[in-house]
Each structure stands twice: as C-alpha cells, then as structure tokens.
Enzyme design. Structure first.
Site, PDB file in Angstrom:
ATOM      1  N   CYS A   1     -94.894 101.723  69.428  1.00 33.81           N
ATOM      2  CA  CYS A   1     -95.001 100.707  68.370  1.00 33.81           C
ATOM      3  C   CYS A   1     -93.635 100.291  67.844  1.00 33.81           C
ATOM      4  CB  CYS A   1     -95.862 101.232  67.223  1.00 33.81           C
ATOM      5  SG  CYS A   1     -97.306 102.134  67.799  1.00 33.81           S
TER       6      CYS A   1
ATOM      7  N   HIS B   1    -100.760  94.118  64.100  1.00 33.89           N
ATOM      8  CA  HIS B   1     -99.877  95.040  64.827  1.00 33.89           C
ATOM      9  C   HIS B   1     -99.991  94.851  66.337  1.00 33.89           C
ATOM     10  CE1 HIS B   1     -97.544  98.394  65.964  1.00 33.89           C
ATOM     11  NE2 HIS B   1     -98.446  99.339  65.928  1.00 33.89           N
TER      12      HIS B   1
END
Ligand SMILES: [Zn+2]
Lengths: 389, 146
Positions: free
Chosen positions: A86, A335
């Site tokens: 991420c 995200h």
C-alpha cells in the site's frame, strides 16, 4: 545535493470504474498532472519515471513500468515499478526525489495506479492480505482487517481506547470525503451507523475499513532551482524518511505502534528541521480507523496512548489544531493500493497551494504538510514533508 | 491455487507440528519461527533447538467474520462460520499466531490461559494441512462413579 520541487499533480477520482482499465486510469492522471504545470511543460522533458503498483487486477505483472510509460508516450526513458504494498507510490515518490537530489535527473515523474474492481470477489480474497505475512499469519486464517483488529484490541487494552473513538475517525473522514469530488465515498455517516454496521474482524466493523478502489495519481518533480520556469507555485520537498519493521505482527514487541512509521517520521522531521507541532495539515494512512489513531501517536501529533483523546477533542478536524485527512483519507477518498501514496501528495500539494476544490475542505493558511504512507500492516512506511514557497 | 506451496509447508513442519523454536547461542533469544540470522542480535550464530511447552496467554485476538476469510478457509467458513484467531504469548517468551478451539466466544479475553493442541488447519490442493491450535486451560473437576 539538489533541492526538489513538485510542479504538477494529477489524480483520477478514486472509486469503482467498470469502463476504465489500468492504462486509461494512468493516462488520465498523467494528462491532468501535465496540464497542472501552469507555465507548461513538454512531456519529453521528463527523464525518468517511478510507478507504484501492487498488480491487483493486473493485466501485466512483469515489466509493468514499460507498459505504463509506453501508454503515456514516454517509452525510451528509464522506468521502474515500485512495489511496497500500500506504500508503493509513496516509495515511488521517494525514489523520484532521490533521483533529482543526486543530480542524475532534472525532471522526474512519480505516480501509481491500481485496478482492483475487475477481479472476481473470490479471487480478490486471494489478493487482499498478501501484504502481511503469508506463511504464518494468513495460514492461521488471519485477514488484513484481522491484523489491524489485533492492534486495535491491544490499544484498547493498554490505553482505554474505545470502539467509539474508532467510529469518530470514520465519521470525520466521511465528512471530509463528502466535500471531495475525487473521493470514492462522498457521503457523510453517523457514529451510530459506524458502530452498528456488521463486524469484519472484531472489534472492527465494515465502517472501520477502507474500500477497495480503482484509481491513479501522478506528480511531476524537478530540481528546485528550475521550478519557477514551470510554475509560479512550486511546492518544495522539505524532508522525507522511510523505514521497515518485522513483517509479521506477532513477531513485534508492541502492537500499538508501527516502528516503520516512527523511524520514517523521525528522519523526515530532522531533514525538514521542524517539529510535529509545525505541521499544518497531514494525510495519514488510515487503511483502518485504528491506523489513524496509531498514526497520530507515531507521527508525534500527540503523546503515546493519547490518540483517542485527539480525535475525541476534534483536534484533527478541519479547523482543529492539526487537520488530518482533509481528502477523506483512505477511508472515504478510497484506497487504490498503488495509487494511494502519490494521491496523498496530490492532496497536500492542493492544500498548500490553497486550491482545494471546495472551500469547506481547505485548511486555511497551510504552509507545511505531511504525507504518511504505510505498506501492509506496517512492514514498510514512508513520510514526506512538503512546504509552500 | 496454493498460497504457500506444499514443499514450503513441509519444510516448516517441525515448527508447525511440535513448536520447535531456536535459541540463539549468542544472545539467548528464542526465535520462532525458525530463521538463519537471529532476529534479536542480528548475528548468524549457532542455534539450539528448543521444544516450546505450548502453554501461554492470549496477548490479543480477533474474530474473523464469515464472508471475509482467506480462500484457504472457505470450508471452515462454510461449516463453522466466524472463528477467532489469536496471538498467544508463550511462557518461554515468543508470540505465535494461531486459531482457538474449544472456546466459548463470550469468555475470550486478553490474558486468558491457553494450551496448544494438534488440529487440522485447512485443506488445499486435496492435502490436509495440520498444525497447532490453542484451547482455554480449564480446571476440570473429576467425578468418579455415578
Ligand atoms: Zn541472537
């Protein structure tokens, strides 16, 4: 060493886009970034590219960077795919900064892209959670929300944090996301709704978790002494830092802190010559609500164990002492894994230029901004400090 | 589609079946799972295998909701529904991650005493993977006669 400036940023809306693939998303963010350079730039001036991507929903796992620069007409320049889960594009941005600092390049592109919603749900289950420890954690039946749930329960046990505090993070970030035309979720929520939605991994409900999104983001960087040629409002990279930690949560001594974040922040503050209290606005990695509370503490916005108090007292709202995630954060803005890091850069650049689309979302007079991007459950983390003028 | 291949799983069987840790001869730290360079002192030292007792306390736990389990655990999800996964702090020091078994959901809490039992963990590629789960230590009263 040379100083570095950001001269243009672009970002697609984050969300679920049935009609856009990984190529279309990346091109869209790139074109916006080029057009954002107000005095103009010939894309051919870009000498190198670093692109964050995890490969979820990927059509091209190997040599992804070549495909990406090919799509934007820049084939020929060196390009590298950066994968740190991420935190992929946070680290892509860091590589771009270092390429300029070292004097190797004058103009560099950093960006990221992810296409997640193309994969069937059952296959997505294989992908989600691959950024934690697979051999032990996953093979005990653990999930990615589960790992953060373990942190949340320890934080509650050690510091008296309550589920209500977690829900307050969701409410704040949804409120900000509702003001952001590029956010995945543009609607507010209530404390009650967040608390009473279905459990995903006790004590975390679905409202404690960020969504699965598609999206892309791009930043164009150059040597600071050349920046005024391209724009009247360059944003300077004042400092950065990065770190790692034990990959598996169970092998860490303390579950209520991410050592990678602490190390990254310490370096970044030192390089920028500032203290946490000097930060006017921050985009932090709230993949889960507990992650934002832990980030307050790790980044020094409050003392260890006082993250819950900070959200409860409204200090991290727009208008508070240290507004956090004015974009809506990962929670509401979305995200798209590989695009999140440079997406945070996009938001902070807009904030420091006083250019938030809606005034209600603008942190007034912000001069110093911070981005905090975490890979997986803290295996990696990177922090950047940006400065106006 | 296996996440951890069968050979990779087999190589860790002493740890997965018998909780064998490695005590660093340089600094004394017990490394679990096994590794070649000590996680504490960073030295490629000599290690002494040590059998961990399997007794410990719940350090943290969560309940993985049905519908969100990793695909390896779809069968368990189908028949059992939600299930708890915990971090156990063993009496010898190391923490390990494992599922709980023979539990009552309402009695789970940090600090609860548990012990290791050998159980089926999951099935993949038609191979049953065994390993360790933990169950609460109960003080049982033994009744004799009727
Ligand atoms: Zn050692």
């Amino acid at each position: 060493m040379y100083k570095v400036a950001i001269i243009g940023v672009g970002q697609t809306r984050f969300g679920e886009f049935a009609d856009k693939g990984v190529k279309e998303l990346f091109v869209e963010a790139f074109l916006e970034a080029i057009n954002d350079v107000d005095k103009g730039i010939d894309p051919k001036e870009i000498e190198e590219a670093y692109i964050g991507n995890l490969g979820v929903g990927g059509i091209q796992l190997g040599n992804f960077s070549s495909m990406a620069v090919d799509q934007i007409g820049l084939h020929g320049i060196p390009a590298t795919r950066v994968e740190n889960a991420c935190a992929s594009s946070g680290f892509a941005f860091r590589s771009a900064v270092m390429a300029i600092m070292s004097g190797v390049c004058d103009v560099v592109l950093a960006g990221g892209v992810e296409k997640m919603t193309d994969i069937p749900r059952d296959k997505l289950r294989y992908w989600l959670g691959v950024s934690g420890d697979t051999e032990w954690e996953r093979l005990a039946g653990m999930t990615f929300p589960g790992v953060y749930a373990l942190m949340a329960l320890r934080h509650m046990h050690q510091y008296g944090t309550k589920r209500e505090h977690l829900a307050m993070v969701a409410v704040k970030n949804h409120k900000n996301g509702a003001q952001n035309p590029k956010a995945h979720f543009q609607r507010e929520t209530t404390l009650e709704r967040a608390l009473n939605s279905p459990m995903v991994a006790y004590p975390l409900t679905i409202f404690d978790c960020c969504p699965v999104s598609d999206g892309a983001s791009v930043a164009i960087l150059c040597r600071a002494d050349l920046a005024k040629k391209y724009t009247d409002t360059p944003i300077y990279v004042a400092g950065f830092g990065a770190g790692t930690d034990r990959l598996s949560l169970f092998e860490r001594e303390d579950f209520t802190t991410l050592m990678s974040s602490v190390l990254a922040a310490k370096q970044a503050y030192k390089m920028a010559g500032i203290k946490p209290k000097d930060v006017d606005v921050a985009e932090v990695h709230d993949c889960f609500t507990i992650a934002e509370i832990i980030a307050y503490e790790d980044l020094g916005f409050c003392k260890k164990g006082e993250g819950a108090k900070l959200i409860e007292e409204g200090e991290t709202e727009i208008g508070g002492r240290i507004p956090v995630n004015p974009s809506g954060g990962l929670k509401a803005k979305g995200h798209p894994i590989g695009a999140t890091g440079t997406g945070q850069i996009y938001e902070i650049v807009k904030q420091l230029r006083d250019e938030a689309e809606k005034r209600s979302r603008q942190v007034s007079g912000a001069e110093i901004g911070l981005t905090h991007n975490v890979g997986g459950s803290g295996g990696t983390a990177v922090v950047h400090i940006l400065r106006r003028g | 589609m296996a996440y951890v291949s069968i050979p990779a799983y087999w190589k860790t069987i002493p740890q997965r079946y018998s909780l064998i840790g490695l005590r660093c001869k340089n600094c004394g730290y017990i490394n679990f799972p096994a590794r070649e360079i000590c996680a504490k002192c960073g030295k490629k030292s000599e290690f002494e295998p040590i059998k961990l007792s399997g007794k410990g306390k719940i350090y943290s736990y969560t309940i993985i909701a049905a519908g969100s389990t990793p695909p390896e655990f779809l069968l368990q999800e189908k028949y059992v529904g939600s299930y708890p996964v915990a971090i156990i702090e063993l009496v010898e020091g190391p923490k390990i991650v494992a599922q709980l078994t023979d539990y009552k959901i309402e009695e789970l809490k940090i600090g609860m005493e548990v012990e290791a039992v050998f159980r089926k963990i999951y099935e993949d590629n038609q191979v049953i993977r065994y390993g360790i789960k933990f169950r609460p230590i109960r003080k049982r009263r033994i009744h004799k006669g009727s």
